[in-house]
Design an enzyme around this catalytic site. Structure first.
Site, short mmCIF file in Angstrom:
data_model
loop_
_atom_site.label_atom_id
_atom_site.label_comp_id
_atom_site.label_asym_id
_atom_site.label_seq_id
_atom_site.Cartn_x
_atom_site.Cartn_y
_atom_site.Cartn_z
N SER A 132 -9.69 1.54 3.11
CA SER A 132 -8.86 2.38 2.28
C SER A 132 -7.82 1.61 1.45
CB SER A 132 -8.15 3.39 3.17
OG SER A 132 -7.27 2.73 4.06
N SER B 227 -9.71 -1.18 7.12
CA SER B 227 -9.21 -1.00 5.75
C SER B 227 -8.55 -2.21 5.10
CB SER B 227 -8.24 0.17 5.70
OG SER B 227 -8.98 1.35 5.74
N LYS C 248 0.84 -1.20 0.00
CA LYS C 248 0.00 0.00 0.00
C LYS C 248 0.88 1.25 0.00
CE LYS C 248 -3.82 1.93 2.81
NZ LYS C 248 -4.68 1.66 3.98
N1 GLN Z 1 -13.04 3.45 6.82
C1 GLN Z 1 -12.31 3.75 8.00
C2 GLN Z 1 -11.90 5.20 8.01
O1 GLN Z 1 -12.17 5.86 7.07
C3 GLN Z 1 -11.13 2.86 8.13
C4 GLN Z 1 -9.90 3.36 7.51
C5 GLN Z 1 -8.71 2.50 7.77
O2 GLN Z 1 -8.83 1.41 8.34
N2 GLN Z 1 -7.55 3.00 7.38
O3 GLN Z 1 -11.34 5.67 8.93
#
Ligand code: GLN
Length: 483
Positions: free
Chosen positions: A152, A176, A77
Site C-alpha cells: 500500500s 506494504s 506516507k
Molecule cells: N497487501 C497487504 C494488505 O492489503 C499488505 C498491506 C500492508 O502491508 N499495509 O493487507
C-alpha cells in the site's frame, strides 16, 4: 545539478559548500512538479520545507555542527501523523482531518534536522497491494507508467524511485514496504515488530503494523532505523533494548542461508524469478556460504490466516471513524443516529475498506469466532514456533519478495482474492514479527526489477544489516534512475 547518492556524501558536499539544503529542497520540489502525473504525493509542504532548509543553511554557515539528518529530504506516507498537517490515510473519511500530534518515529527524524517535504499517496488505510484503493487515485510506477508501483505504500516507494526525495517512510502490515520496493527497484526495510514506535501512525492491524523505510542506499536506511528505533513511552508494544539479540557476525565468516522449499516450488512464482534466486543461492555456496532448503509446510495457510487476523483487527481499529470522533459527517442530512453513522461510513470508506470491515466483523462474530479467528491464531502460533527452529540452523532466510514483477494497472483490481494471494511471500514476516528487507538485486526479461527478500531472527536487525550490505555490495548494481 543537484545529485544525491548517500547522506554521507551529501553532508560532505554541504560542508565543502558545494551545495546547500535549499538547493536540495528546490531540486526535489521541481522534480515533484515535473512528475505530477505519477500521483505520488497527496500534499507537498513547499513553504515549510524551503523555510527549514534556509534555516539549516544559516545554522551550518554559522559553524553549528551537523545533526545526523541535517537537511535530509524525507517524504512520509499519508498514515503517519504530523501535527498541523493533513493525515487522511488516502481515505475520503479523513479528507479534512488535520493531525494534532506528530508520530514519534517522525519526531525522532525531525529532531535530527530532517526536512519533511510532503505526504505520499497510499492505498486507503494501507489496505491493498497496488495503490489502486486510494481515494486520490492510483500511483504510477515511474519505470513504466502502465504498471502499478505496488502498495500500500506506493506513493512513498515512487517518491524514492523517481528521486522526488532522498528517503521515505511507509508502513508494512503484510508487505506494504517490501512489495512496492520490489516493484520499483529500490530498497524497502520492515523492521521487526516493536522496533519502531507506532504512536501517531494510523492503525490498520495493530499487532502487525510497522513503520518501514524506503531508500536507495543501504547505510542511509540503517541510519534512519537507528534514529527511529529509540524507546518511546507512548507505545507499550515496543521491544525493550535488552530483548534485542545483537548477534554480530564476523566479517568474512560464512553465512547460513535458509530457503523455504515450498516457496521456490510455488505455482504462483514466475519461473524467471525462481531461477534467479536459485542461481544466487548457487553463487553464494561457491563463495563459501551455506544454503539449506527447509520446509515451510504451512505456506498455503499463511495468506488466509493473515487476512482473518488483520481484518479482525481492522474492523475494531476503524470503528473510531464514525463522523463523531473522527471523519466525514452527514451533518443535518441524517434524521436519526443510525442513519447518521450509515451515511458517514457509506460515503467515507471505499470498497476495499468496507469489505475488510465486514470480513473482520464476521470472523469475530460469536458464531464464527472458533471456525476462523481461533484457527488463524493457531496458525500464527505454529509459524512463530517454527521460526526458532529455522534460525537454529540458519542466520537468514532468503526468498523472493513477490511471486511476480509489477503488474499492469487494473489487472487484479476487481479480483480481491487474487490480489490477497499475491501477498504470500511477505505476510510471513508480519505474522511472526521478523525483520525483513527487499533488496533490488534483479531485473526481469520484461524489463521490470525484482527483489530478494531477506529475513533474520526476531530482534536481530544487526545481522540483517550485515547481510543486506554484503548482498548489495557483491551485486554492484547501480540504483534505479528516472530521467
Ligand atoms: N497487501 C497487504 C494488505 O492489503 C499488505 C498491506 C500492508 O502491508 N499495509 O493487507
Amino acid at each position: 545539478m543537484f545529485r544525491f547518492k548517500s547522506i554521507t556524501e551529501y553532508h560532505n558536499e554541504l560542508k565543502e559548500d558545494k551545495t546547500s539544503c535549499l538547493k536540495a529542497v528546490d531540486h526535489y520540489l521541481s522534480r515533484i512538479r515535473e512528475h505530477q502525473t505519477l500521483n505520488a504525493f497527496t500534499d507537498v509542504y513547499e513553504l515549510e520545507a524551503r523555510g527549514k532548509a534556509s534555516q539549516l543553511d544559516t545554522k551550518r554557515k554559522a559553524g553549528e555542527p551537523l545533526k545526523r539528518l541535517h537537511g535530509v529530504v524525507i517524504a512520509i506516507k499519508d498514515v503517519i501523523c504530523y501535527a498541523g498537517h493533513k493525515a487522511t490515510a488516502s481515505s475520503r473519511i479523513l479528507e479534512k482531518y488535520e493531525s494534532i500530534i506528530t508520530s514519534s518515529a517522525l519526531q525522532f527524524l525531525i529532531d535530527e534536522d530532517a526536512i519533511i517535504i510532503g505526504s505520499c499517496n497510499c492505498d486507503e488505510f494501507a489496505m491493498g497491494s497496488t495503490n489502486e484503493n486510494s481515494a486520490n487515485g492510483p500511483v504510477l510506477n515511474a519505470l513504466d507508467h502502465t504498471k502499478v508501483p505496488g502498495g500500500s505504500s506506493g506513493g512513498s516507494a515512487v517518491a524514492v524511485q523517481a528521486d522526488l526525495c532522498m528517503l521515505s517512510l511507509g508502513t508494512d502490515t503484510g508487505g506494504s514496504v517490501r512489495q512496492p520496493a520490489d516493484f520499483c527497484g529500490i530498497i524497502g526495510l520492515k523492521p521487526g515488530y516493536g522496533k519502531i514506535s507506532r504512536y501517531g501512525v494510523i492503525a490498520y492491524a495493530s499487532s502487525f503494523d510497522q513503520v518501514g523505510i524506503f531508500g536507495k542506499n543501504i547505510d542511509d536506511i540503517w541510519l534512519l532505523l537507528e534514529i527511529m528505533s529509540q524507546p518511546d513511552d507512548f507505545d507499550s508494544t515496543m521491544l525493550s533494548i535488552n530483548e534485542s539479540t545483537n548477534n554480530y557476525m564476523k566479517p568474512g565468516s560464512s553465512i547460513r542461508f535458509g530457503i523455504p522449499r515450498q516457496v521456490m516450488e510455488h505455482a504462483s512464482l514466475d519461473p524467471e524469478i525462481g531461477i534467479a534466486i536459485s542461481a544466487l543461492a548457487e553463487q553464494l555456496k561457491e563463495e563459501g556460504h551455506v544454503v539449506n532448503y527447509f520446509d515451510l509446510s504451512l505456506l498455503d495457510h499463511i495468506v488466509p490466516a493473515y487476512y482473518v487476523l488483520t481484518t479482525a483487527e481492522a474492523s475494531s481499529n476503524l470503528s473510531r471513524y464514525d463522523g463523531i470522533r473522527y471523519g466525514h459527517s452527514a451533518g443535518s442530512r441524517a434524521i436519526d443516529p443510525d442513519q447518521f453513522y450509515r451515511i458517514n461510513r457509506t460515503e467515507g470508506f471505499g470498497k476495499e475498506v468496507k469489505r475488510r470491515i465486514m470480513l473482520g466483523s464476521f470472523v469475530l462474530s460469536a458464531g464464527y469466532y472458533d471456525a476462523y479467528f481461533s484457527k488463524a491464531q493457531k496458525i500464527r502460533r505454529l509459524l512463530s514456533d517454527s521460526v526458532s527452529e529455522v534460525f537454529n540452523r540458519n542466520d537468514a532466510i532468503i526468498m523472493p519478495t513477490v511471486p511476480s514483477t509489477a503488474l499492469p494497472l487494473g489487472v487484479k483490481s476487481n479480483d480481491p482474492i487474487e490480489m490477497y494471494l499475491a501477498d504470500i511471500f511477505t505476510v510471513f514476516a508480519n505474522l511472526t514479527g521478523l525483520p525483513a528487507i527487499s533488496l533490488p538485486l534483479f531485473s526481469h526479461s520484461n524489463n521490470m526489477p525484482f527483489g530478494l527478500q531477506v529475513m533474520t531472527n526476531r530482534s536481530d536487525e544487526v545481522t540483517l544489516q550485515y547481510i543486506s550490505k554484503l548482498l548489495m555490495q557483491r551485486s554492484k548494481r547501480e540504483p534505479v534512475s528516472i530521467e
